[in-house]
Design an enzyme around this catalytic site. Structure first.
Site, short mmCIF file in Angstrom:
data_model
loop_
_atom_site.label_atom_id
_atom_site.label_comp_id
_atom_site.label_asym_id
_atom_site.label_seq_id
_atom_site.Cartn_x
_atom_site.Cartn_y
_atom_site.Cartn_z
N ASP A 1 0.85 -1.21 0.15
CA ASP A 1 -0.05 0.01 -0.11
C ASP A 1 0.71 1.25 0.04
O ASP A 1 1.94 1.30 0.36
CB ASP A 1 -0.97 0.11 1.49
CG ASP A 1 -2.16 0.83 1.23
OD1 ASP A 1 -2.34 1.48 -0.05
OD2 ASP A 1 -2.76 1.04 2.09
N ASN B 1 -10.41 -3.28 -6.28
CA ASN B 1 -9.92 -2.45 -7.18
C ASN B 1 -10.33 -1.95 -8.55
O ASN B 1 -10.29 -1.17 -9.31
CB ASN B 1 -8.07 -2.76 -7.39
CG ASN B 1 -7.39 -2.69 -6.08
OD1 ASN B 1 -6.39 -3.22 -5.90
ND2 ASN B 1 -7.83 -1.94 -5.10
C1 FPP Z 1 -1.99 0.19 -3.36
O1 FPP Z 1 -1.79 1.35 -3.53
C2 FPP Z 1 -1.28 -0.65 -4.53
C3 FPP Z 1 -1.96 -1.06 -5.42
C4 FPP Z 1 -3.45 -1.39 -5.57
C5 FPP Z 1 -1.36 -1.67 -6.60
C6 FPP Z 1 0.04 -2.55 -6.31
C7 FPP Z 1 0.91 -2.66 -7.58
C8 FPP Z 1 1.88 -2.47 -7.69
C9 FPP Z 1 2.94 -2.60 -6.46
C10 FPP Z 1 2.48 -2.63 -9.00
C11 FPP Z 1 3.33 -3.67 -9.53
C12 FPP Z 1 3.07 -4.98 -9.27
C13 FPP Z 1 3.54 -6.06 -10.02
C14 FPP Z 1 3.15 -7.32 -9.58
C15 FPP Z 1 4.34 -5.87 -11.06
P1 FPP Z 1 -2.53 2.62 -3.72
O2 FPP Z 1 -2.74 2.72 -5.09
O3 FPP Z 1 -4.04 2.20 -2.88
O4 FPP Z 1 -1.83 3.65 -2.80
P2 FPP Z 1 -2.39 4.71 -1.98
O5 FPP Z 1 -3.29 4.26 -0.69
O6 FPP Z 1 -1.26 5.62 -1.42
O7 FPP Z 1 -3.46 5.57 -2.85
#
Ligand code: FPP
Length: 246
Positions: A20, A68
């Site tokens: 996250d 998501n």
């Molecule tokens: C949550 O952070 C993260 C995600 C929904 C996506 C996770 C994906 C990756 C780390 C990309 C790479 C993955 C692979 C397998 C290559 P958020 O967007 O909710 O962050 P925030 O809470 O700060 O908005």
């Protein structure tokens, strides 16, 4: 887990991670959110290497949840593009490093191009034994449990199994992580202290580690801190302290 194994501590066999904080990482730099995910992909690479180097047997990362799909379409599209690109870019190296790659989740919701790349990456790396990387995409813990129940119910209806034969072991065999050791250590970055519909069944006895680090900043030192936390825990699995530490 047998009582004999209770209290055994050191290196987790299986680490599960909610990555996250990509969006906030980008926002703080006045960048679009998708660049946060790109930076997050680099942290994935470092964490996979770091876990494999230390001898962790399995690493499960939550790349995209069932929920998501409700994000803005632009962000979903960028994320799917990033998954395709990451598979293209990383699978050779993962294979060279002896990493088996498996995807868990409702892959039927993915575009055919991505689903085909996933299938190819899984079959290419299937015989690797150094570490298994489970990538959860379109995954939800409740979905996983409902699917398992549905499969068992179907087998009960045809008479293949008796309802009373359904026990925890048989149920666990139907889950996406069937056959993998249960996650010993759960890590969530980004400052929130919740499980967010991740591996609801499998995390029953995991040690839970929450840190404020935003995922793109999760480096080797941050992984070490999580592993030190794990090594400091006494796992009781429902036993008393005295029983567990015997
Ligand atoms: C949550 O952070 C993260 C995600 C929904 C996506 C996770 C994906 C990756 C780390 C990309 C790479 C993955 C692979 C397998 C290559 P958020 O967007 O909710 O962050 P925030 O809470 O700060 O908005």
């Amino acid at each position: 887990m047998s009582p004999a194994a209770a209290g055994a501590i050191g290196l987790p066999r299986h680490v599960a991670v909610i990555m996250d904080g990509n969006g906030r990482w980008a926002q703080r730099r006045a960048l679009p959110r998708h660049l946060g995910h790109r930076a997050g992909a680099k942290a994935v690479r470092a964490t996979v290497e770091g876990c494999a180097r230390r001898g962790v047997e399995a690493l499960t990362i939550f790349a995209f949840s069932s929920e998501n799909w409700q994000r803005p379409q632009e962000e979903i599209t960028r994320l799917m593009e990033l998954f395709v690109e990451s598979i293209d870019k990383e699978v050779d190296e993962l294979h060279r490093n002896g990493i088996r790659v498996r995807f868990i989740g409702d892959l039927s919701r993915l575009r055919t191009g991505l689903a085909a790349k996933i299938a190819a990456a899984e079959s290419r790396t299937a015989a690797n034994q150094r570490m298994t990387l489970f990538i959860a995409v379109s995954y939800g813990g409740r979905w996983d449990i409902v699917e398992a129940a549905r499969r068992l119910a179907a087998r009960a209806v045809t008479g293949e199994i008796k309802p009373e034969a359904i026990d925890e072991a048989l149920f666990a065999d139907q889950l996406q992580l069937a056959g993998a050791p249960e996650p010993d250590l759960f890590i969530r970055t980004g400052g929130e202290s919740r499980i967010s519909n991740f591996l609801l069944w499998n995390l029953a006895y995991s040690e839970l580690y929450f840190c404020d680090t935003l995922w793109p900043d999760f480096d080797d030192a941050a992984l070490d801190a999580a592993l030190r936390f794990y090594a400091s825990r006494v796992r009781r699995f429902g036993l008393t302290d005295a029983q567990a530490t015997r």
